[in-house]
Design an enzyme around this catalytic site. Structure first.
Site, short mmCIF file in Angstrom:
data_model
loop_
_atom_site.label_atom_id
_atom_site.label_comp_id
_atom_site.label_asym_id
_atom_site.label_seq_id
_atom_site.Cartn_x
_atom_site.Cartn_y
_atom_site.Cartn_z
N LEU A 35 0.83 -1.21 0.00
CA LEU A 35 0.00 0.00 0.00
C LEU A 35 0.87 1.25 0.00
N ILE A 63 7.28 -6.71 -0.27
CA ILE A 63 7.95 -7.85 -0.94
C ILE A 63 9.43 -7.94 -0.54
N PHE A 84 3.42 -8.49 -9.70
CA PHE A 84 3.18 -7.16 -10.27
C PHE A 84 3.86 -6.06 -9.47
N THR A 128 8.05 -5.00 -18.54
CA THR A 128 7.60 -3.92 -19.41
C THR A 128 8.44 -3.82 -20.69
N ASP A 129 7.84 -3.25 -21.72
CA ASP A 129 8.59 -3.01 -22.96
C ASP A 129 9.72 -1.99 -22.76
N GLU A 130 9.63 -1.22 -21.67
CA GLU A 130 10.62 -0.15 -21.48
C GLU A 130 12.03 -0.69 -21.26
N TYR A 153 13.70 3.76 -13.71
CA TYR A 153 12.60 2.78 -13.65
C TYR A 153 12.90 1.58 -14.55
N LYS A 157 13.67 -2.41 -13.72
CA LYS A 157 12.87 -3.52 -14.24
C LYS A 157 13.76 -4.49 -15.03
N LYS A 192 -0.20 8.95 -14.44
CA LYS A 192 0.14 8.46 -15.78
C LYS A 192 -0.66 9.25 -16.81
N ARG A 217 3.82 5.72 -28.03
CA ARG A 217 3.63 4.56 -27.17
C ARG A 217 2.63 3.63 -27.84
N ASN A 252 1.83 11.03 -28.06
CA ASN A 252 1.23 11.58 -26.85
C ASN A 252 0.25 12.69 -27.18
N ARG A 276 10.94 15.39 -20.58
CA ARG A 276 11.47 14.47 -19.56
C ARG A 276 12.93 14.13 -19.91
N PRO A 277 13.87 14.17 -18.96
CA PRO A 277 15.25 13.78 -19.30
C PRO A 277 15.31 12.31 -19.73
P1 NAD Z 1 1.08 0.59 -9.85
O1 NAD Z 1 2.12 1.59 -9.50
O2 NAD Z 1 -0.30 1.06 -10.20
O3 NAD Z 1 0.91 -0.45 -8.66
C1 NAD Z 1 1.99 -1.00 -7.97
C2 NAD Z 1 1.47 -1.76 -6.77
O4 NAD Z 1 2.59 -2.38 -6.12
C3 NAD Z 1 0.78 -0.87 -5.73
O5 NAD Z 1 -0.40 -1.50 -5.24
C4 NAD Z 1 1.81 -0.76 -4.63
O6 NAD Z 1 1.25 -0.53 -3.34
C5 NAD Z 1 2.52 -2.10 -4.73
N1 NAD Z 1 3.89 -2.08 -4.19
C6 NAD Z 1 4.87 -1.17 -4.48
N2 NAD Z 1 5.97 -1.47 -3.78
C7 NAD Z 1 5.71 -2.60 -3.08
C8 NAD Z 1 6.46 -3.39 -2.19
N3 NAD Z 1 7.73 -3.09 -1.86
N4 NAD Z 1 5.88 -4.49 -1.65
C9 NAD Z 1 4.59 -4.81 -1.95
N5 NAD Z 1 3.83 -4.07 -2.76
C10 NAD Z 1 4.38 -2.98 -3.33
O7 NAD Z 1 1.70 -0.27 -11.03
P2 NAD Z 1 0.99 -0.91 -12.32
O8 NAD Z 1 0.88 0.13 -13.36
O9 NAD Z 1 -0.21 -1.66 -11.88
O10 NAD Z 1 2.12 -1.93 -12.78
C11 NAD Z 1 2.15 -3.26 -12.27
C12 NAD Z 1 3.33 -4.00 -12.88
O11 NAD Z 1 3.19 -4.02 -14.30
C13 NAD Z 1 4.68 -3.35 -12.59
O12 NAD Z 1 5.62 -4.37 -12.34
C14 NAD Z 1 5.01 -2.60 -13.87
O13 NAD Z 1 6.41 -2.50 -14.05
C15 NAD Z 1 4.38 -3.51 -14.90
N6 NAD Z 1 3.94 -2.83 -16.15
C16 NAD Z 1 3.17 -1.71 -16.10
C17 NAD Z 1 2.74 -1.12 -17.29
C18 NAD Z 1 1.85 0.10 -17.28
O14 NAD Z 1 1.56 0.66 -18.35
N7 NAD Z 1 1.35 0.57 -16.14
C19 NAD Z 1 3.12 -1.66 -18.53
C20 NAD Z 1 3.91 -2.83 -18.54
C21 NAD Z 1 4.31 -3.39 -17.33
P1 TYD Z 2 3.51 7.68 -18.68
O1 TYD Z 2 2.03 7.51 -18.61
O2 TYD Z 2 4.23 8.26 -17.51
O3 TYD Z 2 4.12 6.26 -19.09
P2 TYD Z 2 5.63 5.86 -19.56
O4 TYD Z 2 6.55 6.97 -19.24
O5 TYD Z 2 5.88 4.65 -18.72
O6 TYD Z 2 5.52 5.58 -21.03
O7 TYD Z 2 3.83 8.59 -19.94
C1 TYD Z 2 3.39 8.23 -21.24
C2 TYD Z 2 3.97 9.22 -22.21
O8 TYD Z 2 3.36 10.50 -21.95
C3 TYD Z 2 5.46 9.43 -22.04
O9 TYD Z 2 6.03 9.64 -23.33
C4 TYD Z 2 5.57 10.70 -21.21
C5 TYD Z 2 4.36 11.48 -21.63
N1 TYD Z 2 3.75 12.35 -20.60
C6 TYD Z 2 3.47 13.69 -20.89
O10 TYD Z 2 3.74 14.18 -22.00
N2 TYD Z 2 2.89 14.45 -19.92
C7 TYD Z 2 2.59 13.96 -18.68
O11 TYD Z 2 2.07 14.71 -17.82
C8 TYD Z 2 2.88 12.58 -18.41
C9 TYD Z 2 2.57 11.99 -17.06
C10 TYD Z 2 3.45 11.80 -19.40
#
Ligand code: NAD
Ligand code: TYD
Length: 341
Positions: A35, A63, A84, A128-130, A153, A157, A192, A217, A252, A276-277
């Site tokens: 949480l 974890i 996750f 992630t693809d990143e 980040y 990963k 996000k 993206r 975007n 973003r850097p």
């Molecule tokens: P999120 O940030 O919404 O959720 C992360 C969850 O992990 C939260 O509930 C947080 O409380 C929990 N958490 C964080 N640190 C923790 C710890 N030390 N111990 C236990 N719980 C912990 O993330 P998300 O967007 O749901 O992403 C989930 C997974 O999917 C991640 O591993 C992320 O790298 C991967 N992923 C996300 C995306 C995306 O677009 N969001 C895309 C590809 C992969």
């Molecule tokens: P984000 O949702 O943070 O995902 P990721 O960086 O993991 O791809 O960002 C998606 C794209 O949007 C990324 O190219 C950064 C851009 N972005 C903005 O232009 N403005 C914003 O306020 C945010 C959060 C992201």
């Protein structure tokens, strides 16, 4: 089947738990979540309150905890771990990389080691693809693309992916790695791009677009990602990597313009801000292996998925309000107190 899900109170984890409990009557889930700011128990409140409660248990924990994680794995004879939990936001990792290394690298290591000791027969590591870095205007990431992460980040990963691989190669732990493109859908934290842009648009505030806004993206609806993780869990080959993508490349700027159009907001709310850097220019996924081996393809079109997502946010204003005000962090205490009376 008894599964340990980590990070189940986050965006993708909570969608995964909803989907799995609804579609697998014999499945039970233990959700281990710290949480952090990104974890919200309200995402699973209906499940906690419903009949499914007997098939769902929440454990508030980290974890990285070297006592709790092995203890959980000893206590429950898990058939699988679906991992996750992570620090997931690139901008936060630029401000402070340390929590990313702690949770994403050391936390994953702790889970892998405990799973090895407990001889857990399946471990799905959600990545992630990143980790592949950035593409030019042409080409797609495949599972064989070399890892070249550019942000703290994605570096964290990629490090966790390498540990997962090493546990398969060295110890034979049956690990599968999934790598997915950018998700959108219900319960995404409004830091996000998509929920942030929706929130700003609905409040008539400027939407920050980084740099020229022409970064690309590959957007996937969250349920499609969850179904990919499910397929990997049930049908994937141990040791394999599976890519998932949405077949929906958008800049975007296109994303923000779509949100402005669908919400009827003022198109002039777009505000170009400093880039973003290390900003990755383009991500796009090839996922033939997942189609061939898992029978998986993304089902949701971008247009339908976006309309559905924005409707969800519009219908769940209370969820957004609580997240914005910080009330979601106190929510469960109040909720439990109400249930006990
Ligand atoms: P999120 O940030 O919404 O959720 C992360 C969850 O992990 C939260 O509930 C947080 O409380 C929990 N958490 C964080 N640190 C923790 C710890 N030390 N111990 C236990 N719980 C912990 O993330 P998300 O967007 O749901 O992403 C989930 C997974 O999917 C991640 O591993 C992320 O790298 C991967 N992923 C996300 C995306 C995306 O677009 N969001 C895309 C590809 C992969
Ligand atoms: P984000 O949702 O943070 O995902 P990721 O960086 O993991 O791809 O960002 C998606 C794209 O949007 C990324 O190219 C950064 C851009 N972005 C903005 O232009 N403005 C914003 O306020 C945010 C959060 C992201």
């Amino acid at each position: 089947m008894q599964v340990l899900v980590t990070g189940g109170c986050g965006f993708i984890g909570s969608n995964f738990i909803h989907h799995m409990l609804a579609t697998h009557p014999d499945l039970s889930i233990v959700n281990l979540d710290k949480l952090t700011y990104a974890g919200n128990r309200r995402n699973l409140a209906e499940i906690e309150a419903s009949e499914s409660e007997r098939r769902y248990h929440f454990v508030h924990g980290d974890i990285c905890d070297q006592a709790l994680v092995p203890e959980l794995m000893r206590r429950f004879a898990f058939d699988a771990v679906v991992h996750f939990a992570a620090e997931s936001h690139v901008d936060r990792s630029i401000n402070d990389p340390f929590p990313f290394i702690t949770t994403n690298v050391l936390g994953t290591q702790n889970l892998l080691e405990a799973a090895r000791q407990a001889k857990i027969p399946r471990f799905v590591h959600v990545s992630t693809d990143e980790v592949y870095g950035s593409l030019g205007p042409e080409g797609l990431f495949t599972e064989d693309t070399p890892l070249a992460p550019n942000s703290p980040y994605s570096a964290s990963k990629a490090s966790s992916d390498l540990l997962a691989r090493a546990y398969f190669q060295t110890y034979g732990l049956p690990v599968l790695i999934t790598r997915c493109s950018n998700n959108y859908g219900p319960y995404q934290f409004p830091e996000k791009l998509i929920p942030l842009a929706y929130l700003k648009a609905s409040q008539g505030q400027a939407i920050p677009v980084y740099g020229d806004g022409l970064q690309v993206r590959d957007w996937i609806y969250v349920l499609d990602h969850c179904k990919g993780v499910e397929a990997a869990l049930l049908r994937g080959h141990a040791g394999a990597v599976y890519n998932f993508g949405g077949d929906a490349e958008r800049t975007n700027l296109e994303i923000v313009q779509t949100i402005l159009r669908l919400t009827g907001a003022n198109p002039e709310l777009i505000s170009f801000v400093t880039d973003r850097p290390g900003h990755d220019r383009r991500y796009a996924m090839a996922f033939e292996r997942s189609t061939r081996d898992l029978g998986w393809t993304p089902q949701q079109s971008f247009e339908q998925g976006m309309a559905q997502t924005l409707s969800w946010y519009a219908a769940n204003g209370a969820w957004l309000d609580e997240v914005q005000s910080g009330a979601y962090r106190q929510f469960m205490d109040t909720w439990y107190a109400t249930r006990q009376t």
